[in-house]
Write a protein that holds these residues in place. Structure first.
Motif, PDB file in Angstrom:
ATOM      1  N   UNK A  68      54.044  35.254  48.324  1.00 14.68           N
ATOM      2  CA  UNK A  68      54.318  33.416  47.267  1.00 14.68           C
ATOM      3  C   UNK A  68      53.322  33.216  46.571  1.00 14.68           C
ATOM      4  N   UNK A  69      51.785  33.437  46.640  1.00 11.87           N
ATOM      5  CA  UNK A  69      50.996  33.596  46.188  1.00 11.87           C
ATOM      6  C   UNK A  69      50.408  33.964  44.977  1.00 11.87           C
ATOM      7  N   UNK A  70      49.427  32.745  43.878  1.00  7.87           N
ATOM      8  CA  UNK A  70      49.262  34.059  42.547  1.00  7.87           C
ATOM      9  C   UNK A  70      48.290  34.659  42.223  1.00  7.87           C
ATOM     10  N   UNK A  71      47.863  35.561  41.881  1.00  2.00           N
ATOM     11  CA  UNK A  71      46.770  36.801  41.911  1.00  2.00           C
ATOM     12  C   UNK A  71      46.417  36.498  40.316  1.00  2.00           C
ATOM     13  N   UNK A  72      45.069  36.158  40.478  1.00  2.39           N
ATOM     14  CA  UNK A  72      44.543  37.083  38.962  1.00  2.39           C
ATOM     15  C   UNK A  72      43.830  37.801  39.232  1.00  2.39           C
ATOM     16  N   UNK A  73      43.805  38.495  38.044  1.00  2.00           N
ATOM     17  CA  UNK A  73      43.836  40.385  37.687  1.00  2.00           C
ATOM     18  C   UNK A  73      42.840  40.451  36.012  1.00  2.00           C
ATOM     19  N   UNK A  74      41.307  40.637  36.485  1.00  2.00           N
ATOM     20  CA  UNK A  74      40.566  40.230  35.289  1.00  2.00           C
ATOM     21  C   UNK A  74      40.319  41.698  34.457  1.00  2.00           C
ATOM     22  N   UNK A  75      40.317  42.366  33.151  1.00  2.00           N
ATOM     23  CA  UNK A  75      40.111  43.114  33.294  1.00  2.00           C
ATOM     24  C   UNK A  75      39.139  43.729  32.144  1.00  2.00           C
ATOM     25  N   UNK A  76      38.383  44.503  31.859  1.00  2.57           N
ATOM     26  CA  UNK A  76      38.148  44.029  30.251  1.00  2.57           C
ATOM     27  C   UNK A  76      37.246  46.413  29.929  1.00  2.57           C
ATOM     28  N   UNK A  77      37.170  45.732  28.856  1.00  3.84           N
ATOM     29  CA  UNK A  77      37.525  47.262  27.861  1.00  3.84           C
ATOM     30  C   UNK A  77      36.929  47.415  27.212  1.00  3.84           C
ATOM     31  N   UNK A  78      35.585  47.866  27.467  1.00  3.17           N
ATOM     32  CA  UNK A  78      33.873  47.887  25.693  1.00  3.17           C
ATOM     33  C   UNK A  78      34.650  48.287  24.969  1.00  3.17           C
ATOM     34  N   UNK A  79      35.669  49.967  25.106  1.00  4.90           N
ATOM     35  CA  UNK A  79      36.443  50.855  23.902  1.00  4.90           C
ATOM     36  C   UNK A  79      37.492  50.738  23.320  1.00  4.90           C
ATOM     37  N   UNK A  80      37.698  49.743  24.215  1.00  5.86           N
ATOM     38  CA  UNK A  80      39.979  49.472  23.382  1.00  5.86           C
ATOM     39  C   UNK A  80      40.532  50.419  23.890  1.00  5.86           C
ATOM     40  N   UNK A  81      41.339  50.783  23.708  1.00 14.92           N
ATOM     41  CA  UNK A  81      42.514  51.772  23.709  1.00 14.92           C
ATOM     42  C   UNK A  81      42.398  52.446  21.647  1.00 14.92           C
TER      43      UNK A  81
END
Length: 429
Positions: free
Chosen positions: A153-166
């Motif tokens: 029931x808790x929240x999780x923060x996910x942070x992602x970085x993509x230098x080149x992108x798609x």
């Protein structure tokens, strides 16, 4: 000769153990540990992002998306445990998806849809021991297991970085997140907050969170359309009907610990592609391959009826095809030991999208619901129609429960749906 083989085997085992000591990782076979297994605790059905739902400028260019971009998003988990792993999807990408860095954390004050995290909770996510990875075209990538305590029931923060992108605009996402995410240029995966970030109410790239849970922990997958995806619910409120159903399960000892996986998408259909692939095409990906699933709730078919011509012949055909599709779903789920519960289709009288003057679509809905209610077709029936229809006008929703369009429900309507699911169907042995 036998002694030589034993010696070689011993050296291999010793080498594996030494590698684990040096790298800090355990052999794959030992990842779960005794009495525990991996269970999906959150899912977001992957879709091809429509042009209107792509990240806003400057995060979407003419031929690429998310270049030099940090994406921070929150998700609500439904089973707890001491270790987690993430799954990133490039299911609809036509170019590889490079992930440069990923972190997880607890959001500030445990809230959904916030850009700040609790700084002491921030952890680095790796892939085969490396910070970065590339998700091949059409594939998914699973992270290394990470020691990270999560409560149900808790929240999780996910942070992602993509230098080149798609390097194309074919981005995999779940647009109907009903949760705010954040975009900012540069690598800010370790920042406590994202000052000046752009807010968007979509999820991108992330498709699953798994948790290492006790062996008895099981999940129920919910397959549906916008009524399950939560159109009409509160942004960052977690009041879709699967959320409120999970809250019921968690509040009772006999059903606490059961994960609820929302595998729905607005506009989705059982028989034909729409927003996302049809249910018959996505069943393996979204249900049968998910970790720890023991039950499936099927609540879908309104869009099939509503998009078919409002003629007797067309509606008779879609009725027959829906029933045949339901049978296929049951057979395939039963082959994996998954019990299937059929939910009756809710009314849409008064909807400018689907209601028709001659009532042909309503007649089709009634025929489908009669089949769903017939014993022996599903392992059990959940009568959503009965729960929310207007007793004075059964072809319509109760006025206080819909979101203004006579098709989708408001948070109170979703509460009524959640209350209509018999919790006894999910008691663990």
């Amino acid at each position: 000769m036998l002694g030589t083989c034993v010696l070689v085997l011993a050296l291999i085992v010793t080498g594996s153990a030494l590698t684990a000591l040096v790298t800090g990782t355990a052999p794959a076979t030992a990842a779960a540990g005794p009495g525990r297994h991996w269970v999906n605790t959150w899912t977001g059905m992957p879709q091809l992002t429509e042009p209107a739902n792509l990240p806003p400028a400057p995060y979407t260019g003419t031929t690429s998306v998310l270049v030099d971009t940090t994406l921070r998003q929150t998700v609500r988990v439904t089973a707890g445990g001491p270790r987690i792993r993430l799954r990133f999807s490039n299911a609809y990408g036509d170019t590889p998806l490079p992930l440069t860095a990923v972190t997880v954390a607890l959001p500030r004050d445990g809230r959904a849809g916030v850009s700040a995290v609790e700084p002491d909770s921030l952890r680095r996510v790796t892939f085969a021991g490396r910070d970065s990875t590339t998700v091949p075209v059409g594939a998914q990538m699973v992270s290394d297991p990470l020691d990270f305590e999560l409560r149900a029931g808790s929240e999780l923060t996910v942070t992602a970085y993509t230098a080149r992108g798609q390097a194309s605009l074919a981005l995999t996402s779940h647009p109907g997140s009903r949760t705010t995410s954040y975009l900012v240029h540069g690598d800010h995966t370790r920042d406590q907050d994202l000052a000046g970030a752009t807010a968007v109410d979509h999820w991108y790239l992330l498709s699953d969170v798994e948790v290492l849970a006790p062996g008895r922990t099981r999940a129920v997958a919910v397959v549906g359309d916008s009524l399950t995806d939560g159109r009409g619910s509160t942004t960052n409120g977690n009041d879709r009907w699967p959320d409120q159903f999970f809250d019921r399960l968690r509040s009772r000892a006999a059903t606490s610990g059961i994960a609820v996986l929302n595998q729905a998408a607005g506009g989705n259909r059982v028989l034909n592609d729409g927003l996302g692939p049809n249910v018959l095409a996505r069943l393996d990906r979204d249900v049968l391959s998910r970790s720890g699933v023991s039950w499936l709730i099927l609540f879908e078919g309104v869009n099939d009826i509503g998009t078919a011509d409002a003629t007797p012949a067309a509606q008779r055909a879609v009725t027959d095809d829906l029933i045949a599709g339901y049978r296929q779903i049951v057979v395939r789920a039963h082959a994996q030991g998954i019990r299937v519960y059929g939910a009756t289709l809710t009314p849409f009288g008064g909807s400018t999208l689907y209601d028709d003057p001659a009532g042909e679509r309503e007649a089709a809905r009634q025929r489908v619901n009669a089949w769903i209610r017939t014993p022996g077709h599903f392992d059990a029936v959940i009568d959503f129609d009965r729960a929310v229809r207007d007793p004075e006008a059964p072809g319509r929703l109760r006025p206080a429960l819909h979101a203004g369009d006579w098709l989708h429900l408001n948070p109170e309507g979703y509460r009524v749906l959640a209350a209509a699911v018999p919790e006894g169907l999910f008691r663990r042995a």
